[in-house]
Design a protein around this motif. Structure first.
Motif, short mmCIF file in Angstrom:
data_model
loop_
_atom_site.label_atom_id
_atom_site.label_comp_id
_atom_site.label_asym_id
_atom_site.label_seq_id
_atom_site.Cartn_x
_atom_site.Cartn_y
_atom_site.Cartn_z
N GLN A 100 -26.44 -17.90 35.60
CA GLN A 100 -25.22 -17.52 36.30
C GLN A 100 -23.96 -17.82 35.50
O GLN A 100 -22.86 -17.46 35.90
N GLU A 101 -24.10 -18.51 34.36
CA GLU A 101 -22.94 -18.95 33.59
C GLU A 101 -22.58 -17.94 32.51
O GLU A 101 -23.41 -17.55 31.69
N VAL A 102 -21.30 -17.51 32.51
CA VAL A 102 -20.80 -16.56 31.53
C VAL A 102 -19.69 -17.24 30.73
O VAL A 102 -18.86 -17.97 31.28
N ARG A 103 -19.68 -17.00 29.42
CA ARG A 103 -18.70 -17.65 28.54
C ARG A 103 -18.22 -16.65 27.49
O ARG A 103 -19.02 -15.90 26.91
N ALA A 104 -16.91 -16.65 27.25
CA ALA A 104 -16.33 -15.83 26.19
C ALA A 104 -15.57 -16.74 25.25
O ALA A 104 -14.60 -17.41 25.65
N ASP A 105 -16.01 -16.83 23.99
CA ASP A 105 -15.31 -17.60 22.96
C ASP A 105 -14.34 -16.65 22.27
O ASP A 105 -14.72 -15.89 21.36
N VAL A 106 -13.09 -16.72 22.69
CA VAL A 106 -12.08 -15.77 22.22
C VAL A 106 -11.55 -16.16 20.85
O VAL A 106 -11.28 -15.30 20.01
#
Length: 347
Positions: free
Chosen positions: A107-113
């Motif tokens: 369920q965990e979403v991550r964006a390393d911008v």
């Protein structure tokens, strides 16, 4: 002989003391020059907004979240990270970011911008699918977070997803009984902390209707990085199983309220900057299939980000300062011994 010994000791103390004092002063000055002092707490939040389409769906339907972050600060932001914990009845099937890389696990979403220049924006798109077997009327609320290397942390607006389908009226809970109305309010104190710190949730359930709400039960699933320490209620009994807290209140008369306090502790090993939202639910049932469910406002919890490593701690005396004061003391002692020796010579 005694005068000569005093003179020799005085000379040794003066020379050695002055040397230590100069050494300690130089070290303390260097440490002071390299110290940036306490890490300043950012007084800004990067704007972050979240939208969902559609907000009403059926099992198997695709639900898409759109998250936008804009750097409205004059300086470039570094190590920008967007995170989102999607509600359990939605299966994450894809994630993409207009800058940097996006990933998901469960369920965990991550964006390393990465870096975000002044005035620059980034968009994160999360594609989900409603899990098979999700009951009609199921409601989920969700927020997203953005963090930067400077310590800024912001949460988005709350978006709501209801299972029922476009054009299909969402089943309404059967009033139990007609005239009762539960209102659930939730807060956290404090809303953030370090590993090992205590965070207490306060839940207040009120019956603002004109009739008794029977068999009221309050459910709350605590965030995984929090350990439940204790649960107290002003009415009824409590039970805790892992992260799930259940308070069996019983009947709640018109105008009556119940207050619940859940004390938790941030678990060891929790990652700095981790965040999540928490929602409580109150359910009243008449024992014959009629029930009504009311959710609280979402409460956001964050784990404090660690300050940059490598900076000396100026809150405690350092070794160089102690050497300086020791040397100064020895030099003063040596000077006194030389004065005594000189007076004896004159006498």
């Amino acid at each position: 002989m005694h005068k000569r010994l005093t003179r020799v000791l005085g000379t040794i103390f003066c020379v050695l003391g002055l040397g230590l004092a100069l050494f300690g002063f130089d070290g303390a000055w260097r440490a002071y020059g390299q110290t940036a002092g306490p890490t300043p707490t950012p007084d800004f939040d990067l704007p972050i907004t979240k939208a969902v389409s559609p907000s009403n769906a059926l099992p198997g339907d695709t639900v898409t979240f759109s998250i936008n972050v804009t750097n409205d600060q004059p300086q470039t932001q570094t190590n920008v990270v967007i995170t989102d914990s999607v509600v359990n009845f939605l299966e994450v099937v894809g994630a993409s970011s207009s800058k940097g890389t996006a990933s998901f696990s469960g369920q965990e979403v991550r964006a390393d911008v990465g870096t975000l220049a002044s005035g620059e924006s980034v968009s994160l798109t999360i594609t989900t699918r409603v899990r098979a077997g999700t009951a009609p009327g199921t409601i989920g609320q969700n927020v997203a977070f953005v963090n930067t290397a400077s310590g800024s942390s912001s949460s988005s607006n709350v978006v709501t997803v209801t299972i029922g389908g476009e054009g299909t009226p969402t089943p309404s809970p059967t009033p139990v009984p007609a005239g009762s109305r539960l209102v659930v309010e939730k807060s956290a104190s404090p809303a953030s902390g370090k590993v090992g710190d205590l965070i207490t949730f306060k839940i207040v359930v009120r019956n603002t209707g004109g009739s008794t709400a029977p068999n009221v039960v309050v459910n709350d699933r605590i965030l995984d990085f929090l350990e439940v320490v204790s649960v107290q209620t002003s009415k009824g009994s409590t039970a805790t199983t892992g992260q799930d807290v259940k308070v069996t209140v019983g009947d709640l008369a018109a105008g009556e309220s119940v207050t619940i306090a859940i004390t938790t502790k941030i678990r060891a090993g929790t990652v700095s900057g981790q965040q999540g939202i928490n929602i409580a639910e109150a359910v009243a049932s008449d024992g014959s299939g009629g029930s009504s469910s009311t959710t609280s406002n979402p409460v956001a919890i964050a784990v404090d980000r660690n300050p940059p490593a490598g900076l000396p701690d100026t809150s405690a005396p350092n070794q160089a300062s102690w050497i300086f004061w020791l040397g100064l003391g020895m030099a003063i002692t040596g000077g006194l011994l030389l004065m005594v020796s000189r007076r004896r010579s004159v006498a």
